[in-house]
Scaffold this motif. Structure first.
Motif, short mmCIF file in Angstrom:
data_model
loop_
_atom_site.label_atom_id
_atom_site.label_comp_id
_atom_site.label_asym_id
_atom_site.label_seq_id
_atom_site.Cartn_x
_atom_site.Cartn_y
_atom_site.Cartn_z
N SER A 150 0.89 -1.07 -0.04
CA SER A 150 0.08 0.05 -0.14
C SER A 150 0.76 1.27 -0.18
O SER A 150 0.62 2.11 -0.66
N ILE A 151 1.72 1.23 0.80
CA ILE A 151 2.76 2.36 1.08
C ILE A 151 3.55 2.47 -0.61
O ILE A 151 3.31 3.87 -0.94
N TYR A 152 4.10 1.32 -1.20
CA TYR A 152 4.64 1.70 -2.25
C TYR A 152 3.76 2.24 -3.46
O TYR A 152 4.25 2.64 -4.50
N GLU A 207 -0.96 -3.10 -4.30
CA GLU A 207 -0.18 -2.00 -4.66
C GLU A 207 -1.08 -1.19 -6.16
O GLU A 207 -0.86 -0.28 -6.07
N PHE A 264 8.90 6.28 1.40
CA PHE A 264 7.90 5.43 0.80
C PHE A 264 8.46 4.45 -0.24
O PHE A 264 7.64 3.49 -0.43
#
Length: 327
Positions: free
Chosen positions: A18-20, A278, A250
């Motif tokens: 999710s962060i990427y 992602e 990130f």
């Protein structure tokens, strides 16, 4: 494996993906504020390297046991493998200059079937039926997700090319990360690979921005590839404190750490399924923060790609029987 460990693994991998997935949106925002690809990638890798060095130092002095170090051969191999990491970010960010984030992430996800092709070449075996079907589903999903069925839509060829190049480079990064020096602590391994990636990024900075500014011969060389001279200007150091921190956090610090904490608990199959988060996260972020238009047919394509990833990583009947026979 305990359920508690699986839950933690899913949580870490899902969070990392999710962060990427948010990264490309911030890259696009930095472009709107006038920063160049060279400045974006340089700030991400330099600050990322500094952050990992600090974390590695803390881990080294607080660890109760001596941490493994790479041999000279492993160091050289990881350094070389890290160049694909630098190329992935570079190609992906160049693609985002020409096409929407929602399209760029779909092109990056072509690494799903790229990896099937590479695996078949390495093993010298034709992919099984499940992987062939999954590949066809990914291709169909890509046609829908990029809205190619709409004849009025024209996609920039430069963006398509660099997006596919990013997918090819990302495929190489995945294979090398999972096979090289697996005994090393994640921070030490990431530092070496990030150093290799930094060489690519800094080389690009020199030839695409700094070099042509001070050398007419380098400027002539640069103009063989593009007519755009807007990027030939002094380096804007404000990128480091405006976007650099969030890009490095990130892009190069949190995802590798979270993936390496999560994958041992989930296993490669389940982990790959969870990491596909992602894709929808990236598209949703672009929809919310950049107001990119994503129509129903594109969401259907995205769902198809996610289904293909799940299909590709589901255990076969033989794989299900093996644990039962052992027990």
């Amino acid at each position: 494996m305990k359920k508690k460990n699986i839950f933690k693994g899913v949580l870490f991998v899902g969070l990392g993906a999710s962060i990427y997935g948010m990264l490309a949106t911030f890259v696009k925002m930095s472009y709107k504020d006038g920063f160049t690809t060279s400045e974006v990638t340089t700030s991400q890798f330099v600050l990322g390297l500094v952050g990992l060095l600090v974390l590695n130092f803390i881990q080294t002095i607080t660890s109760k046991k001596r941490l493994s170090s790479p041999s000279r051969k492993e160091f050289r191999m990881l350094l070389l493998a890290g160049t694909s990491l630098g190329c992935t970010s570079l190609f992906y960010y160049i693609a985002v200059q020409y096409i929407a984030v929602s399209i760029a992430i779909v092109l990056l996800m072509q690494s799903v079937w790229f990896s099937v092709v590479v695996e078949s070449f390495i093993s010298k075996k034709f992919p099984n039926t499940k992987k062939v079907i999954a590949t066809l589903v990914v291709l169909l999903g890509t046609v829908l997700a990029t809205n190619l069925i709409n004849l009025e839509v024209t996609l920039d060829g430069h963006g398509i090319f660099w997006g596919l190049m990013a997918a090819a480079s990302f495929t190489m990064t995945m294979f090398t990360s999972n096979t090289l020096a697996t005994h090393l602590p994640v921070l030490r391994k990431s530092i070496i690979m990030l150093t290799g990636g930094s060489v690519i990024v800094l080389t690009f900075l020199f030839f695409a921005q700094i070099g042509p500014l001070y050398s007419d011969s380098l400027k002539s060389f640069y103009l063989n590839f593009t007519e755009n001279t807007e990027h030939i200007r002094p380096f804007d150091y404000s990128i480091f404190w405006s976007y650099g921190f969030i890009l490095s956090l990130f892009g190069t610090i949190l995802p590798p750490i979270l993936f390496n904490l999560g994958f041992p608990n989930t296993g490669l199959g389940l982990g790959s399924i969870i990491s596909s988060l992602e894709l929808p996260v990236s598209v949703t972020m672009a929809f919310i923060l950049l107001s990119e238009k994503v129509i129903l047919v594109q969401w259907i394509g995205i769902v198809l790609i996610l289904m293909a990833i799940v299909l590709m990583n589901l255990p076969s009947k033989k794989e299900k029987l093996i644990p039962e026979q052992i027990s």
